[in-house]
Design an enzyme around this catalytic site. Structure first.
Site, PDB file in Angstrom:
ATOM      1  N   HIS A 108       0.814  -1.223   0.000  1.00  0.00           N
ATOM      2  CA  HIS A 108       0.000   0.000   0.000  1.00  0.00           C
ATOM      3  C   HIS A 108       0.847   1.273   0.000  1.00  0.00           C
ATOM      4  O   HIS A 108       0.341   2.353  -0.307  1.00  0.00           O
ATOM      5  CB  HIS A 108      -1.018  -0.008   1.150  1.00  0.00           C
ATOM      6  N   GLY A 127       3.156   6.879   7.665  1.00  0.00           N
ATOM      7  CA  GLY A 127       4.515   7.071   7.158  1.00  0.00           C
ATOM      8  C   GLY A 127       5.478   5.999   7.626  1.00  0.00           C
ATOM      9  O   GLY A 127       6.541   5.800   7.042  1.00  0.00           O
ATOM     10  N   SER A 143       4.772   2.844   7.601  1.00  0.00           N
ATOM     11  CA  SER A 143       4.499   1.625   6.846  1.00  0.00           C
ATOM     12  C   SER A 143       5.709   1.174   6.028  1.00  0.00           C
ATOM     13  O   SER A 143       6.324   1.972   5.333  1.00  0.00           O
ATOM     14  CB  SER A 143       3.329   1.839   5.892  1.00  0.00           C
ATOM     15  N   ASP A 163      -0.007  -7.567   1.338  1.00  0.00           N
ATOM     16  CA  ASP A 163       0.498  -6.200   1.494  1.00  0.00           C
ATOM     17  C   ASP A 163       2.025  -6.129   1.554  1.00  0.00           C
ATOM     18  O   ASP A 163       2.603  -5.464   2.407  1.00  0.00           O
ATOM     19  CB  ASP A 163      -0.124  -5.536   2.730  1.00  0.00           C
TER      20      ASP A 163
END
Length: 209
Positions: free
Chosen positions: A37, A148, A150, A68
């Site tokens: 993502h 941020g 991630s 993901d």
């Protein structure tokens, strides 16, 4: 703050949007692990080495939507510092951890200390395009993850990566944020297994260029 951790900046294909996230360098030649993502919807992707300001363009090797995970290859990089990988199968509830990432999308790495609060957790995350993903087998932590972070590492007390911080799309950053008290990370063993499948062209959504 974390050797082998990089900042990821993207331009999005709609409304001139931009997003920022974090990545982990797996090889000195510039293979980078991050969340799918973080790069979803991106028209351009850059990797920035914190503290040096050096910026690299990136090729997307491939990605796995359902889990993901995405693998990037930095163009023209060599001798990059890499993260030190731990064993997420040995993680126990209560052990100390440190989450490192590009909190708030500022371009500077920050860290948040906490502990593992749960194992094998499942969550459903949604994005601003109305999609939803059900992620399972996650590590839960009370380290304060922010938009941020991630794609960044969850380090053990020994400085080994045991998980990849994962959060959800909020307007302005292209990320997902669950809540301040609960952060979730994909166990690094699982993330690397998926990365190997991506490299072999076996992921659920391989990019065809």
């Amino acid at each position: 703050v974390g050797s082998g951790v990089v900042v990821i900046e993207t331009n999005l294909g709609y409304e001139g949007g931009q997003a920022a996230g974090t990545g982990m360098v797996l090889t000195s030649a510039g293979e980078v692990l991050t969340n799918n993502h973080v790069i979803r919807g991106a028209t351009t992707i850059k990797v920035v080495l914190p503290g040096t300001g050096r910026t690299y363009t990136v090729k997307v090797v491939g990605y796995d939507v359902s889990d993901d995970v995405a693998v990037l290859q930095v163009s023209g990089a060599s001798n990059l510092k890499t993260v030190s990988i731990g064993n997420s199968a040995a993680v126990k509830v209560g052990q100390a951890v440190k989450a490192v990432g590009n909190a708030g999308g500022t371009g500077s790495l920050t860290s948040a200390n906490g502990a593992v609060t749960g194992l094998a957790r499942a969550i459903t995350v949604s994005d601003e395009q109305g999609g939803a993903e059900h992620l399972t087998g996650l590590l839960e932590t009370n380290a304060a993850l922010q938009a941020g972070d991630s794609g960044g590492p969850l380090f053990s007390a020994a400085g080994k990566v045991i998980g990849m911080d994962t959060a959800v799309s909020v307007s302005g950053y292209g990320y997902q944020q669950i809540s301040e008290s609960d952060g979730y990370a994909i166990p690094i063993n699982k993330a690397l297994t998926i990365a190997k499948k991506i490299e072999a062209g076996q992921a659920t959504a391989k990019i065809h260029v």
